[in-house]
Write an enzyme that holds these catalytic residues in place. Structure first.
Site, PDB file in Angstrom:
ATOM      1  N   GLY A 125      48.538  39.482  50.469  1.00 32.09           N
ATOM      2  CA  GLY A 125      48.994  39.474  49.080  1.00 32.09           C
ATOM      3  C   GLY A 125      48.741  40.821  48.437  1.00 32.09           C
ATOM      4  O   GLY A 125      47.974  41.637  48.967  1.00 32.09           O
ATOM      5  N   LYS A 126      49.383  41.083  47.363  1.00 29.90           N
ATOM      6  CA  LYS A 126      49.080  42.292  46.586  1.00 29.90           C
ATOM      7  C   LYS A 126      49.610  42.086  45.181  1.00 29.90           C
ATOM      8  O   LYS A 126      50.616  41.408  44.975  1.00 29.90           O
ATOM      9  CB  LYS A 126      49.756  43.512  47.225  1.00 29.90           C
TER      10      LYS A 126
END
Ligand code: GLU
Length: 443
Positions: A125-126
């Protein structure tokens, strides 16, 4: 910005240059292109390939916050969850005026590969806020971070999605985030990279730089060189660059040049890296150190055994790849080499060890922090150091074995696709196979 010391690139913090849509598209294309190339090579199942080519989910949030003068501003924020087959999404939150959905998507995919490469039970994720943190007071940063945590609250959680520091964020932002999340649930494991007083690991900040140094040491050995005899240039002097430079210096390397956004310092006899101020000590003060000035362009073109770009993305480009005179490049920042530069360096026979392997120490340390949050177990400093190092070094061995296999098979190599770094190809092959294997097991 005075209080944050985010990961993977905080060092040369002058990334104020505005990025436009083309840059974002390029950033997305880099990870995606590498994935496509790997999928071709692995002959990936088309359904799994299609699935991995797109993020599972993209959250876009509007985050209002109060300025110190009482006015209210709204900042755009993102959280991209790329693939969760191996576990909760994991990856940083960056505060930067140029943050975009595409940038977060590209970096979220990169986190899926990074976590798989070091075999952590996470997906990728980011996220990020489109804001320049240097223009915010401490109180404004706190209000903004708390509101961002509220906005993301229903999407994150220790078993769902676990953010961490990244460019422009650090332990303090993580502490505010966890504290705000505590209104929903008091589980600390919702974020990693927290201050030690609230469950963070003392080792976390130095970990990405430590893995860069470990990976550099192993790779130098692989090529018959040794860290004691190596000359080193490091671009970016934050949590990644400074910690890597100091460790390599401690191990006997001669670190001849280091820089931040204002430029760098050079000493042919080796700098005392502990005396050069890191971004987390005195931001932007590298050139205050008493040594010969070098520009960032000069540093990247130095005749050294090891070059570590540990500042921001896309510093090695088509325009300067031919000027690189190092024998080995180890990527400290995320995405410092454009695909064109990667191909050019490969043609010139300069190995490039990719970010997902080299700076993986950060997320490995995050894993142990999270593990101790969710299991309430603790490890001694020695046990932790041993575990952190061995995860990174085993991943290095796996990648090295792939590189060696490919090099042996070189006479029959397929020259139709433009070559990039062998090390990058190998790291992606290990990572993508692992993620694809998990999808296969569930299909
Ligand atoms: N910014 C870190 C990275 O790029 C965050 C990883 C983490 O600890 O979740 O690796």
């Amino acid at each position: 910005m005075t209080s944050s010391d985010g990961d993977a690139g905080r060092g040369a913090d002058g990334d104020g240059a505005e990025r436009d849509a083309d840059d974002d598209a390029a950033a997305l294309a880099t990870t995606h292109r590498q994935f496509e190339r790997t999928a071709d090579r692995l002959g990936l199942d088309p359904a799994i390939r299609e699935r991995l080519a797109h993020p599972d989910r993209t959250h876009r949030v509007a985050v209002p916050f109060e300025r110190d003068d009482g006015t209210v501003e709204t900042v755009t924020g993102f959280r991209v969850q790329h693939d969760g087959v191996r576990g909760p999404y994991k990856g940083g939150l960056r505060y930067r005026s140029s943050v975009s959905r595409e940038e977060c998507a590209s970096l979220a995919a990169a986190m899926t590969w990074k976590c798989a490469l070091v075999d952590l039970p996470y997906g990728g994720g980011k996220g990020g806020l489109r804001v320049d943190p240097r223009e915010l007071s401490r109180d404004e940063r706190e209000r903004l971070t708390r509101n961002y945590a509220d906005a993301l609250g229903e999407f994150v959680g220790p078993r769902r999605d676990v953010p961490a520091p990244d460019l422009g964020t650090g332990p303090r932002e993580m502490a505010w985030f966890a504290d705000e999340y505590a209104d929903r649930s008091a589980e600390r494991g919702v974020v990693t990279g927290k201050p030690t007083a609230v469950g963070g690991l003392a080792e976390r900040r130095a970990a990405p730089g430590r893995s860069v140094a470990l990976v550099a040491r192993e790779t130098l050995r692989h090529y018959g060189a040794s860290v004691e005899d190596a000359t080193v240039a490091v671009q970016g002097y934050g949590s990644v660059g400074a910690n890597a430079a100091r460790l390599l210096d401690d191990w006997g390397a001669s670190v001849v040049a280091v820089s931040d956004a204002h430029g760098g310092v050079y000493d042919p006899d080796g700098l005392d890296t502990h005396a050069v101020p890191a971004a987390f000590e005195r931001p932007g003060a590298v050139t205050d150190h008493d040594a010969t000035f070098v520009s960032n362009a000069e540093l990247l073109a130095m005749d050294v055994d090891l070059l570590v770009p540990a500042a921001v993305e896309e510093v090695l480009t088509e325009a300067n790849a031919d000027a690189v005179d190092a024998s080995l490049v180890v990527e400290g920042a995320n995405g410092p080499t454009t695909p064109a530069a990667d191909a050019r360096l490969a043609e010139r026979g300069i190995p490039v060890v990719p970010d997902l392997l080299a700076n993986s120490g950060g997320v490995v340390a995050s894993y142990f922090e999270w593990l101790s949050d969710v299991t309430t177990r603790r490890w001694s400093a020695e046990q932790l150091a041993e575990r952190l190092d061995s995860r990174v070094v085993s991943a290095w061995h796996e990648v090295r074995d792939h590189v060696a296999e490919r090099d042996l098979g070189d006479s029959t190599a397929d020259h139709r696709s433009p070559a990039g770094s062998r090390w990058r190809e190998a790291a992606y092959a290990v990572a993508v196979s692992r993620v694809a294997g998990a999808h296969e097991a569930l299909s």
